[in-house]
Design a protein around this motif. Structure first.
Motif, PDB file in Angstrom:
ATOM      1  N   ARG A  53       1.079  -1.215   0.009  1.00 35.43           N
ATOM      2  CA  ARG A  53      -0.355   0.107   0.269  1.00 35.43           C
ATOM      3  C   ARG A  53       0.722   1.494  -0.127  1.00 35.43           C
ATOM      4  NH1 ARG A  53      -4.703  -1.667   4.426  1.00 35.43           N
ATOM      5  NH2 ARG A  53      -4.645  -4.182   3.624  1.00 35.43           N
ATOM      6  N   GLU A  61       1.192   3.478  -3.430  1.00 34.12           N
ATOM      7  CA  GLU A  61       0.649   5.076  -2.844  1.00 34.12           C
ATOM      8  C   GLU A  61       1.590   6.140  -3.322  1.00 34.12           C
ATOM      9  OE1 GLU A  61      -1.021   6.236   0.739  1.00 34.12           O
ATOM     10  OE2 GLU A  61      -1.582   8.049   0.158  1.00 34.12           O
ATOM     11  N   MET A  76      -5.126   7.313  -8.107  1.00 31.77           N
ATOM     12  CA  MET A  76      -5.628   7.893  -6.271  1.00 31.77           C
ATOM     13  C   MET A  76      -7.013   9.429  -6.535  1.00 31.77           C
ATOM     14  SD  MET A  76      -3.288   5.795  -3.799  1.00 31.77           S
ATOM     15  CE  MET A  76      -4.589   6.173  -2.684  1.00 31.77           C
ATOM     16  N   ARG A  89     -10.403   9.407  -2.161  1.00 31.69           N
ATOM     17  CA  ARG A  89      -9.555   8.595  -1.700  1.00 31.69           C
ATOM     18  C   ARG A  89      -9.529   6.800  -1.108  1.00 31.69           C
ATOM     19  NH1 ARG A  89      -6.053  12.920  -1.162  1.00 31.69           N
ATOM     20  NH2 ARG A  89      -5.786  12.173   0.744  1.00 31.69           N
ATOM     21  N   LYS A 132      -8.800   3.650  -0.748  1.00 33.49           N
ATOM     22  CA  LYS A 132      -8.329   2.949  -0.265  1.00 33.49           C
ATOM     23  C   LYS A 132      -8.764   2.130   0.578  1.00 33.49           C
ATOM     24  CE  LYS A 132      -4.149   5.315   1.805  1.00 33.49           C
ATOM     25  NZ  LYS A 132      -3.829   5.718   2.427  1.00 33.49           N
TER      26      LYS A 132
END
Ligand code: GSF
Length: 202
Positions: free
Chosen positions: A64, A68, A80, A87, A91
């Motif tokens: 993750r 990002e 994203m 966002r 997630k």
């Protein structure tokens, strides 16, 4: 930059798909954290893949954090959304999809233990996470084209990797029969080169 990982991990696949969708050049270092000569703990104290080694030798983990980072390092093909609420919803999809992969991975590992050491209760507990996770994904997707909003995002990448991992490791779970909308979504996402290039192998 160099990505360290295996060809079976759905978390590594997620990062490879992001790299491909964003057209970022990288070197791939094949390393299974389960092999005796693995070097993964030299880069990630948790001993897990994926690890992304940056050009200044900084090691990034987990998937993750890496995804990002990659989405922000290159401005093209944003995966994203910019607004906090959207966002965060992307997630959350990612957390859900990753959780399904984690449960499927736990079952795979449990089944590799000697039969007398395996816990049926543990396996059922993991299976129920997968079943509930798929129900949730299906409800949230509904008849929408993409998981979150009107565009292809990291939510779709994470979900596609989770469904692909279930097809690979847990083919007995017939999510594609129970959830025709997930099946439709999976067929669509498998038309993308980034997914075709990263089908789990092993
Ligand atoms: C999970 C990585 C992971 O479990 C992430 O990167 O998103 N939250 C982390 N990787 C597994 C391989 S796989 O099941 O994808 C791993 O490296 N396991 C080795 C170990 O010792 O747990």
């Amino acid at each position: 930059m160099k990505l360290i990982g295996s060809l079976t991990s759905p978390f590594v696949r997620k990062v490879r798909v992001v790299l491909s969708e964003k057209k970022i050049e990288y070197e791939f270092g094949l390393d299974s954290p389960w092999s005796g000569d693995t070097q993964v703990p030299d880069f990630n104290p948790l001993g897990k893949v994926p690890v992304l080694l940056l050009d200044d030798d900084t090691a990034l983990f987990d998937s993750r954090v890496i995804c990002e980072y990659l989405d922000n390092v290159a401005p093209n093909n944003k995966l994203m959304p910019a607004t906090n609420r959207e966002r965060t919803e992307v997630k959350r999809w990612e957390a859900l999809a990753d959780g399904v992969c984690e449960a499927a991975g736990n079952i795979f590992l449990e089944r590799k233990r000697p039969a007398e050491q395996q816990s049926a209760d543990w396996i059922v507990r993991q299976e129920s996470k997968i079943i509930r996770g798929l129900d949730y994904m299906s409800d949230e997707l509904g008849e929408n084209a993409w998981c979150m909003g009107t565009h292809f995002t990291l939510a779709d990448i994470a979900s596609g990797c989770a469904l692909g991992y279930l097809a690979f490791r847990s083919p007995e779970i017939d999510w594609n029969v129970k959830h025709p909308n997930l099946s439709r979504f999976y067929d669509k996402i498998m038309q993308r080169a980034a997914f075709v290039e990263t089908i789990p192998q092993g």
